[in-house]
Each structure stands twice: as structure tokens, then as C-alpha cells.
Design an enzyme around this catalytic site. Sequence first.
Site, mmCIF file in Angstrom:
data_model
loop_
_atom_site.group_PDB
_atom_site.id
_atom_site.type_symbol
_atom_site.label_atom_id
_atom_site.label_comp_id
_atom_site.label_asym_id
_atom_site.label_seq_id
_atom_site.Cartn_x
_atom_site.Cartn_y
_atom_site.Cartn_z
ATOM 1 N N GLY A 12 0.813 -1.128 -0.002
ATOM 2 C CA GLY A 12 -0.096 -0.130 0.085
ATOM 3 C C GLY A 12 0.995 1.263 0.114
ATOM 4 O O GLY A 12 1.900 1.325 -0.575
ATOM 5 N N ASP A 34 1.391 -8.307 -1.924
ATOM 6 C CA ASP A 34 0.085 -7.795 -1.522
ATOM 7 C C ASP A 34 -0.821 -8.888 -1.649
ATOM 8 O O ASP A 34 -0.887 -9.920 -2.524
ATOM 9 C CB ASP A 34 -0.172 -6.566 -2.165
ATOM 10 C CG ASP A 34 -1.109 -5.791 -1.102
ATOM 11 O OD1 ASP A 34 -0.852 -4.736 -0.458
ATOM 12 O OD2 ASP A 34 -2.429 -6.087 -1.152
ATOM 13 N N ARG A 83 -8.081 1.506 10.560
ATOM 14 C CA ARG A 83 -9.616 1.658 11.310
ATOM 15 C C ARG A 83 -10.617 2.037 10.265
ATOM 16 O O ARG A 83 -10.154 3.241 9.835
ATOM 17 C CB ARG A 83 -9.088 2.255 12.795
ATOM 18 C CG ARG A 83 -10.365 1.989 13.485
ATOM 19 C CD ARG A 83 -9.931 2.442 14.824
ATOM 20 N NE ARG A 83 -10.834 2.899 15.812
ATOM 21 C CZ ARG A 83 -10.501 3.397 17.043
ATOM 22 N NH1 ARG A 83 -9.305 3.191 17.370
ATOM 23 N NH2 ARG A 83 -11.451 3.964 17.591
ATOM 24 N N ASN A 96 -6.340 -7.247 12.301
ATOM 25 C CA ASN A 96 -5.130 -7.216 11.912
ATOM 26 C C ASN A 96 -4.120 -8.295 12.487
ATOM 27 O O ASN A 96 -3.155 -8.763 12.064
ATOM 28 C CB ASN A 96 -4.370 -5.863 12.537
ATOM 29 C CG ASN A 96 -4.649 -4.708 11.006
ATOM 30 O OD1 ASN A 96 -5.343 -5.168 10.374
ATOM 31 N ND2 ASN A 96 -4.518 -3.625 11.475
ATOM 32 N N ASN A 121 -0.115 -1.241 12.528
ATOM 33 C CA ASN A 121 -0.597 -0.835 13.746
ATOM 34 C C ASN A 121 -1.876 -1.620 14.145
ATOM 35 O O ASN A 121 -2.501 -2.373 13.313
ATOM 36 C CB ASN A 121 -1.183 0.482 13.941
ATOM 37 C CG ASN A 121 -0.098 1.620 13.999
ATOM 38 O OD1 ASN A 121 0.669 1.481 14.923
ATOM 39 N ND2 ASN A 121 -0.024 2.748 13.271
ATOM 40 N N ARG A 152 9.636 12.996 14.718
ATOM 41 C CA ARG A 152 8.775 14.077 14.710
ATOM 42 C C ARG A 152 9.090 15.067 15.855
ATOM 43 O O ARG A 152 9.083 16.313 15.580
ATOM 44 C CB ARG A 152 7.228 13.637 15.219
ATOM 45 C CG ARG A 152 6.976 12.862 13.835
ATOM 46 C CD ARG A 152 5.399 12.094 14.034
ATOM 47 N NE ARG A 152 4.896 11.603 12.845
ATOM 48 C CZ ARG A 152 4.169 10.522 12.655
ATOM 49 N NH1 ARG A 152 3.708 10.079 13.697
ATOM 50 N NH2 ARG A 152 3.478 10.318 11.471
ATOM 51 N N HIS A 176 3.423 2.720 21.125
ATOM 52 C CA HIS A 176 3.331 3.682 19.960
ATOM 53 C C HIS A 176 1.888 4.258 20.122
ATOM 54 O O HIS A 176 0.995 3.904 19.164
ATOM 55 C CB HIS A 176 3.455 2.932 18.824
ATOM 56 C CG HIS A 176 3.529 3.675 17.568
ATOM 57 N ND1 HIS A 176 4.031 5.132 17.441
ATOM 58 C CD2 HIS A 176 2.851 3.353 16.181
ATOM 59 C CE1 HIS A 176 3.780 5.437 16.019
ATOM 60 N NE2 HIS A 176 3.064 4.706 15.348
HETATM 61 N N1 APR Z 1 -1.443 -9.961 3.309
HETATM 62 C C1 APR Z 1 -0.729 -9.042 2.833
HETATM 63 N N2 APR Z 1 -1.301 -7.702 2.525
HETATM 64 C C2 APR Z 1 -2.268 -7.353 3.022
HETATM 65 C C3 APR Z 1 -3.036 -8.450 3.836
HETATM 66 C C4 APR Z 1 -2.665 -9.484 3.858
HETATM 67 N N3 APR Z 1 -3.573 -10.441 4.548
HETATM 68 N N4 APR Z 1 -4.289 -7.860 3.800
HETATM 69 C C5 APR Z 1 -4.082 -6.484 3.583
HETATM 70 N N5 APR Z 1 -3.120 -6.119 3.169
HETATM 71 C C6 APR Z 1 -2.439 -5.005 2.400
HETATM 72 C C7 APR Z 1 -3.542 -4.158 1.702
HETATM 73 O O1 APR Z 1 -3.961 -4.689 0.640
HETATM 74 C C8 APR Z 1 -2.865 -2.903 1.681
HETATM 75 O O2 APR Z 1 -2.330 -2.762 0.199
HETATM 76 O O3 APR Z 1 -1.699 -4.292 3.349
HETATM 77 C C9 APR Z 1 -1.724 -2.891 2.543
HETATM 78 C C10 APR Z 1 -1.881 -1.898 3.613
HETATM 79 O O4 APR Z 1 -1.558 -0.709 2.915
HETATM 80 P P1 APR Z 1 -2.407 0.855 3.061
HETATM 81 O O5 APR Z 1 -3.780 0.509 3.458
HETATM 82 O O6 APR Z 1 -1.904 1.642 1.915
HETATM 83 O O7 APR Z 1 -1.709 1.301 4.656
HETATM 84 P P2 APR Z 1 -0.428 1.870 4.849
HETATM 85 O O8 APR Z 1 -0.341 3.368 4.922
HETATM 86 O O9 APR Z 1 0.695 1.300 3.718
HETATM 87 O O10 APR Z 1 -0.273 1.603 6.406
HETATM 88 C C11 APR Z 1 0.102 0.157 6.610
HETATM 89 O O11 APR Z 1 1.320 0.526 8.635
HETATM 90 O O12 APR Z 1 1.655 2.586 9.820
HETATM 91 C C12 APR Z 1 0.923 1.427 9.961
HETATM 92 O O13 APR Z 1 -1.549 2.038 10.688
HETATM 93 C C13 APR Z 1 -0.775 1.664 9.651
HETATM 94 O O14 APR Z 1 -1.443 -0.534 10.028
HETATM 95 C C14 APR Z 1 -1.002 0.522 8.989
HETATM 96 C C15 APR Z 1 0.136 0.195 8.169
#
Ligand code: APR
Length: 313
Positions: A12, A34, A83, A96, A121, A152, A176
Site C-alpha cells: 500500500g 500484497d 481503522r 490485523n 498498527n 517528529r 506507539h
Molecule cells: N496480506 C498482505 N497484505 C495485506 C493483507 C494480507 N493478509 N491484508 C491487507 N493487506 C494489504 C492491503 O491490501 C494494503 O495494500 O496491506 C496494505 C496496507 O496498505 P495501506 O492500506 O495503504 O496502509 P499503509 O498506509 O501502507 O499503512 C500500513 O502501517 O503505519 C501503519 O497504521 C498503518 O497499519 C497501517 C500499516
Amino acid sequence: MARKKIALIGSGMIGGTLAHLCALKRLGDIVLFDVVEGLPQGKALDLLEAGPIEGFDCRIVGTNKYDDIEGADVCIVTAGLPRKPGMSRDDLLQVNTKIMVEVASNIRDRAPDAFVIVITNPLDAMVTCMHRITRFPKQRVVGQAGVLDSARYRAFVAMELGVSVDSVQAIVLGGHGDDMVPVRSYCHVAGIPVERLIAPERLDAIEARVRQAGGEIVNLLKISAYYSPAHAAIQMAEAYLLDRKQILPCAALLEGEYGVNGFFVGVPVLIGGRGVERVIEIDLSPAERKAFDASVAHVRELVQAMEKFLPAT
Ligand code: APR
């Protein structure tokens, strides 16, 4: 000598930025994983096509198959869901944790020698889950939080004084969450204690902003921060891959240090070629110690809530 292999689990916003940084810094070959079809493949291809311009020639693969992370030297985990409205903290924790169990089992089976950095998280619970499932040595499982929170703090102090961020040193300890502990007594500007340069009420405001900094970005962007968490995790990965022996605040498993046993808590650690080589213990003022203990108490609660979603062993 083969290139190092870096597996990014989650492609992501942070995952994509991690890949970009790995390529620019030439840290090794990159695998973007992913569950969403097309997303890691698209990001990998986009990045690969930037290679001729920037001059990086690493392999960059996007995949939905765990087989492709085989033998990774470093795994950085951002897989998870953010969330959503109507979702409780427990709901997010359940979703998660389930994802983390799946990710951790695959890392354990396919990249048994990897150094694992967790970003997802709620961080303190997710890194604990990763450690419980992989059963990797504690030196090879670490959570990213403190490097970002400290960055930060440094950024806000530098802004306040109109000085380079490079001149500001700071550490943020504990969990955190909103009760993380910016440690004022260890914040220095070119070696000068920050308290000599900034009035206490301004420091209170800066530290409050540090604790809320994630939320400040979410309010602006409507999604969570991604540049800064990615940079933070890459600093940790680099310290490992280049055996830099850097002291960085990270969520590490404590076994007696700081009077804490069996929990991942943000503390200064030395990261080098053997992973988390040492936990550095520092003296805290009574107020800082109290805040640290309160933060650890929250980590404990979070981990206990997470444990009920772990598979029975
Ligand atoms: N296996 C692999 N990837 C997964 C799974 C899984 N089972 N379930 C979800 N994902 C992928 C989603 O498809 C998405 O592409 O995890 C990715 C998360 O990316 P974003 O939603 O863009 O989140 P991002 O901003 O990258 O943050 C990821 O880090 O800082 C923390 O709070 C934040 O928990 C969050 C994480």
C-alpha cells in the site's frame, strides 16, 4: 556474492514508498507482496521503469504469492487494514492480528533467517504477534515506531528554534500510542539541553504535538502518514544490512531491561548486522519514569487483548 533480498509484505502507501527508497538507496532486490491482485505488480513495474533514469538495476518483483519471498534477508511488514468508521480498537486488533498471524507464518516458513521490521498498527501488539508466531530470536523481530516518533520530536524542536533538524537529537520511548514518552531530559540541540533553549510551556506543547502527530496527518490526508514511517523503517533496515551499529529507538522485546519482562516496548537499541544487538538502558527522571510505566501498562493491556485472537497452540 548475491544481492540482499528485501521483502515488503503489504504494498500500500508505506509498502510502495519502502520499495522506492530501497531502490534509490540500492539496498538490494525487492519483492512487493500484497493480497490485492495487480497492486504489487503495478507498483513494481512502475518502479522498474524508473530504473534507467535513476540508474538502479535491482530486481523488483510484485507478487500475490508468498513463494516469492523465499530466502528474504529483510522483511518489512505493513500488511493490515486501517481503522474504518464504526470499528472499535478491538475490531481492528482482531482483523490485523489475523493478518499478522498469516504473514508471520509465511515469513517463518519461507524466510527463516530474515530480520523482520513490523510497521502495522496497533504496533506494539502486531510486533508481539510476529514474534510469537515466528519464534525468531528476539534480535530479529523489531517494531518501527520510535524512529518516527523521535523524528517528529526533532522536526518540531527544529521548527521552533529555526535550526537544522540535523542539530537536534531526541528520543521517544514507550508504546506507539497517545501515551508515548518524548524524553525531554535527553533532547539536545547541538549538545545543548533543549530546556536551556525552549521554555517549559512551549516544550509541553511540542511534546503534545508529537504524541498526536499521527492523527494530525490523518486529519489532513484522510489516510495515515507514509513517507515518514517508510523512511524510519528504512533507517532500521540499513542499520542491519550495513552493520551500522546505530542506536535507534525501536520496539524491542524486553527481558528485564527497564524492569519490563516479556513485552515489546520502545527503547533505544543498537542495530547492526546481528539485528537488535543490545538494548540501551537510560536513566529517566521520576516524571518520565512514571509516564514510561503508564505507557508500558497500556502496551500490556493491548497485548492481552491481542492474545485472545491468537490461534491455540
Ligand atoms: N496480506 C498482505 N497484505 C495485506 C493483507 C494480507 N493478509 N491484508 C491487507 N493487506 C494489504 C492491503 O491490501 C494494503 O495494500 O496491506 C496494505 C496496507 O496498505 P495501506 O492500506 O495503504 O496502509 P499503509 O498506509 O501502507 O499503512 C500500513 O502501517 O503505519 C501503519 O497504521 C498503518 O497499519 C497501517 C500499516
